[in-house]
Design an enzyme around this catalytic site. Structure first.
Site, short mmCIF file in Angstrom:
data_model
loop_
_atom_site.label_atom_id
_atom_site.label_comp_id
_atom_site.label_asym_id
_atom_site.label_seq_id
_atom_site.Cartn_x
_atom_site.Cartn_y
_atom_site.Cartn_z
N GLU A 261 31.74 100.95 -56.52
CA GLU A 261 31.34 99.55 -56.63
C GLU A 261 32.29 98.88 -57.58
O GLU A 261 32.39 99.29 -58.74
CB GLU A 261 29.99 99.41 -57.34
CG GLU A 261 28.76 99.66 -56.57
CD GLU A 261 27.57 99.40 -57.50
OE1 GLU A 261 27.19 98.23 -57.68
OE2 GLU A 261 27.03 100.37 -58.06
N ASP B 71 21.83 92.86 -65.21
CA ASP B 71 22.57 93.86 -65.97
C ASP B 71 22.13 93.94 -67.43
O ASP B 71 21.85 92.92 -68.05
CB ASP B 71 24.07 93.57 -65.90
CG ASP B 71 24.65 93.93 -64.55
OD1 ASP B 71 24.52 95.12 -64.17
OD2 ASP B 71 25.18 93.04 -63.86
#
Ligand SMILES: Cc1ncc(COP(=O)(O)O)c(C=O)c1O
Ligand SMILES: Cc1ncc(COP(=O)(O)O)c(C=O)c1O
Lengths: 253, 409, 409, 253
Positions: free
Chosen positions: D47, D58
């Site tokens: 990724e 995140d």
């Protein structure tokens, strides 16, 4: 009798002088020296202020003198003793000046009795209008003392008449609005006011608040009977020491 | 003046001769206003449209549960515009000033609430405005000083005497005797010469009138007790008087300061230190020495730090109609903390005194009974004092950083 | 979720998968509440008993005279408990949290008003509470931080990103995706993923519903224009939406900061700098660069210093139903000063933006027309900012002295 | 086709590894070196996160990497070029990961076209649920790319089925609530969750959020198809430099 004394003196002098000091400022010994100088300089009558913590009618000069005297530890008892001593030593009439709480806490009747016994002539209580003064007037009368009441430029004719009806000895005419110690313009307007005062009573008229020099005293001559010198002498002592007081007073008239 | 405002032996009108006609004019204006139903209606309308009256009566469910006794209701004077009950009195006097045609107002202030309220009223009414405030109070209530100035008032720090509320009153009186022709003195509490105690109590009675109706609507009956802090006594008079003929116990809470035994307090009726006297224009219990000199007082709450007390309350005290208690600085901060956490309310330090006593008594009362606490103001203004009481380190850092930024600017 | 909260092309629900069921549950609770008339009645009752709703609509006689144009009315959200309209939304969401049985609330805050309101609601409702606040806002709104902590909330200073409102929202979302089982995210404005914009606007519509009735009672007709500041857009939606079908011009005022030409502002709809995008869970106009990275924003008012704007307003903008303007920091301080002096009102710096635009337009309107300005909050919280704007030397001295006292303690 | 590639690889290895890096952190050159080491160490898929200023899903580690990359001036264009180069140089599939605004601003259809052209296999967009993704899914499909969707432990059966119906390539199962980078307990509870995921789709399952060492990977073996290593490699680079990545990856399996 105070009124009689004043009239006698007035026959000799065009205008009388009353001075004001705050007892215990800067200390009691100096206070007595100032009295002595003033008497020697020809003052006709004196107000001895018993300091109070909340002197609402006084301006900065006298206010600070009150605070300093209290801070130095002066007590009502000490002030009364001072009055007794002054009255014994000097040949002029003395009055106590203070706020009502001082008399009230001491006991109004007891206060009158003590000052009579000490040889003083009366009291000036600027926060006690005659309406609130029944007990006070009775005690003063009983002891043959003079409750000095106040005329103001804001008073109506009816009010002057009412105050006059309670007054004994003389009437204290405050020269203007405001507190002690500020400048006063002695002018035509004052003339009209003093004429109204004169019409309202046969008692001698004292004029105070802002009287500070010979010109002011001259203005009052013929219009009033007594010129009251308050803050100005305290300023003088602050700046030049107690010694300067005699000449100052002597030069006023 | 028909009568001189005596309540038993207390009250009266002890003012320098020069003020006599001014006070008479005020008394006449007040009497005329009071006997004119349109005046009160106008007053209520303005308080509704400019402030947020009626202020709510809030049921304090969590505090009630916490103490497990009486049902606790809080009268929310903190929600007034400017943050305290002082707004009521001030807007009322503002209407009178208009009637009298004066153009300038002056006021004393302790906590600064009355000063802010007066400055606000003056801005709204177009009056010029000077506020007297003890120099010590200027320091402990700086935010309020800032806002008064921004509202266009001149704030004069009084460096005489103890440099607190009583000294500010003296200075205001000195201004008044000088400028009374165009100036009205907006006295901030139910003290001073007649007609102030009566007039201030009358305007503040809007609190109790509302509360009386509200508690009956909410609980179906009158409260068992009502608690109010007592500085000069205006919020207490305001909430008490409309209940005076009822079977309701009225409790005034004074500043216990560092404890009444220490002498550092402002308890005039709940402790033996005070005596009857005459000062600042009226007769009441004052904290004074044997000669009649006023004593220094102390309270964490600037608005309670006062030597005298309303003559109306002095009389109700003597009659036994109102009970007086005191709360110490420490108890006050604790009650404030609990109230914040339990209800999300931030009472002023002044008001927190009333909470202290209510918290002492509520647990011993029955859940069938209700009590009302008058939250006379909000505590935002007390941030510097409260931050110090809590010794908040982040606050200290913030102040230190701000000062550093100013130094480098 | 039956629909995903689109207003034209704006809105939606762009959340991480983990939040899907939480948001669904919220949407269901909200829909059930909205279709239950008892819920709104309960909400109105609580806002009446705990805050002081209905808040007044004040006729600003002096400002009206000053500008000589339209009659100016001010909706007084500053009188709410905790000092701003934020209380409305928060108490409403608190009721929903109870219905959902959650025990913890989190919130973002910019000006600190929403944080204080949430901490207050949490104290009152017995929830535990964490508030996220950009580190820059923690500095400029310190008094509010202090009170949040005293009210029992944990305040987390967010040091990510620009360290302002948007970053606080991100952190709150991060908390929420972690703790959604027992935690409700009390979003403070009409932004974020569906159903927040709709829900917050619904609770805030209490402002406009009241104002609509009040202005008709006071003037016999609807206002010509309504002004509200626009941060996220909740106070604007709150006062605008109940007038949406009326012939009333609606004006939203954004933060012009140092001038929209400088790039240091937060004008998303009134200036060309913004573009449609998706962030923080919804689609709207964002101040962003060509890559879609959010830009730094600036406003003297922490509560307007935000990159996005309510999708409801974005749509009304596109439809031309609401006009958007901006006000610079300097204009805002001037309007605040005038309002304090003329009316004795202290609008928050946020609210003062609405005053700026109203003051520009009122003079050109007719005395037969009336306008409403939404005073979304009070300015007490802004004392540090306002003191700096006025460069008040006494305030600086006071802070410096306090810091010195702390240093010596 | 990605799914096909994954199934092939799975036949050889018990579990596949997908790693995650933030492009341009600490700089693009290092990013490319890290890719090279990872590929050399046997990673099966990667990724590549295009940094975004508001990465709400995140945690601190990846969040800071996003911010630092942006602060250093990385652009979307530069990230796309990086992807093209990586896909050209290395024989494993690459995906872009970013937030929806990056695609939206670029133009979703244009984005799909560019990455297809660059040889990437698909994208992961954590803030784009399928309901909001009609345009996105259409573009991905048109270009034969894989829109990777997400299962979460909070999803109902119905929800898993719905997400599965939109998924292509594989499904990304987030291991727990919360954001990236925090500790995850791989326990029996996880077992039940993964079994539910397995029932919901025939696509390979990747598991991410908190996978950090061989024990975690071992736990996933047999329960999932792909272990996703995210924050842990960033931490490693932060602490020990890019050189440490190869050994770490090699030791996971
Ligand atoms: C909030 C508040 N409560 C109470 C008081 C005390 O005054 P009073 O006893 O007249 O209500 C003050 C005085 O400043 C105040 O600000
Ligand atoms: C007083 C006040 N007004 C306005 C705003 C802006 O928010 P909104 O646009 O959601 O009303 C805030 C935000 O904190 C605020 O505190």
């Amino acid at each position: 009798m105070l009124e009689h004394y004043l009239r006698e003196r007035l026959r000799e002098k065009g205008i009388l002088l009353m001075t004001h000091i705050v007892l215990g400022y800067p200390d009691f010994e100096t206070s007595m020296n100032i009295v002595a100088s003033m008497v020697a300089a020809g003052v006709d009558m004196m107000e001895l202020q018993i300091p109070f913590s909340e002197p609402i009618a006084d301006g900065p000069v006298i206010l600070h003198a009150n605070q300093r005297s209290l801070a130095a530890g002066s007590s009502v008892r000490r002030c009364l003793d001072f009055g007794r001593e002054a009255a014994a030593r000097f040949p002029i009439p003395f009055l106590f000046m203070s706020y009502y709480n001082i008399l009230y806490r001491f006991g109004v009747e007891r206060f009158a009795s003590v000052i009579k016994d000490s040889g003083l002539q009366g009291t000036i209580v600027p926060d006690l209008p005659p309406e609130e003064g029944a007990e006070y007037m009775q005690a003063m009368q009983k002891h043959g003392l003079n409750p000095i009441f106040i005329f103001s430029p804001a008073s109506s004719e009816a009010r002057l008449a009412y105050v006059a009806s309670c007054a004994r000895g003389f009437v204290y005419c405050v020269a203007r609005k405001g507190v002690t110690g500020r400048e006063t313009r002695f002018s035509d307007q004052m003339d009209a006011y003093l004429a109204r005062c004169r019409r309202a009573t046969n008692l001698p008229l004292a004029v105070g608040f802002g009287v500070k020099d010979r010109r002011d005293v001259d203005f009052l001559r013929g219009r009033a009977d007594i010129a009251v010198i308050g803050s100005q002498t305290i300023r003088l002592v602050d700046e030049h020491g107690p010694g300067a007081v005699g000449d100052f007073i002597a030069g006023l008239r | 003046m028909k009568h001189r405002g005596y309540y038993g032996e207390f009250g009266g009108c002890y003012v320098p001769e020069i003020l006599t006609s001014t006070i008479e004019q005020l008394d006449e204006a007040f009497c005329a206003a009071r006997s004119d139903p349109a005046f009160w209606a106008e007053y209520v309308r303005i308080m509704g449209e400019y402030s947020c009256r009626p202020t709510p009566l809030t049921y304090a469910e969590n505090l009630t549960r916490h103490f497990g006794g009486a049902r606790i209701y809080i009268k929310r004077e903190d929600l007034n515009h400017t943050g305290a009950h002082k707004a009521n009195n001030v807007m009322g006097q503002g209407l009178l000033v208009r009637r009298m045609g004066k153009k300038r107002v002056i006021a004393e202030t302790g906590a600064g609430q009355h000063g802010v309220a007066t400055a606000t009223m003056a801005a709204r009414c177009g009056f010029s405005c000077t506020i007297y405030m003890g120099a010590l109070d200027v320091m402990r209530q700086r935010p309020n000083v800032f806002w008064m100035e921004r509202l266009g008032a001149r704030v004069v720090a009084v460096n005489e005497g103890s440099r607190i509320l009583k000294d500010a009153i003296n200075e205001a009186l000195r201004d008044w005797v000088t400028n009374m022709d165009d100036t009205h003195y907006v006295l901030g509490t139910a003290c001073g010469p007649h007609p102030f105690p009566e007039m201030v109590a009358w305007f503040q009675s809007i609190i109790g009138r509302e509360a009386r109706e509200q508690i009956q609507r909410l609980t179906g009956s009158l409260p068992k007790r009502i608690y109010a802090c007592v500085g000069g006594g205006s919020n207490a008079c305001g909430i008490f008087l409309p209940f005076i003929d009822d079977d309701v116990e009225l409790v005034g809470v004074e500043a216990g300061g560092r404890g009444v035994a220490t002498g550092q307090h402002a308890s005039r009726l709940s402790a033996p230190g005070a005596a009857v006297g005459v000062a600042q224009g009226y007769k009441t219990f004052f904290l004074q020495d044997g000669d009649g000199q006023m004593r220094e007082t102390h309270s964490v709450a600037a608005g309670l730090d006062y030597v005298g007390v309303s003559p109306i309350l002095a009389d109700l005290h003597r009659q036994g109609r109102v009970r007086f208690e005191s709360a110490t600085d420490t108890e006050v901060v604790q009650a404030l903390e609990l109230t914040m956490r339990a209800e999300g309310l931030i009472p002023a330090l002044e008001s927190s005194h009333a909470f202290v006593q209510a918290f002492k008594e509520a647990p011993r009362m029955s859940p069938d009974e209700s009590i009302i606490i008058n939250q006379s103001g909000r505590g935002d203004k007390d941030i510097f004092t409260v931050a110090d009481a809590f010794q908040d380190p982040a606050w200290r850092d913030f102040i230190t950083d701000t000062a550093r930024r100013y130094a480098n600017a």
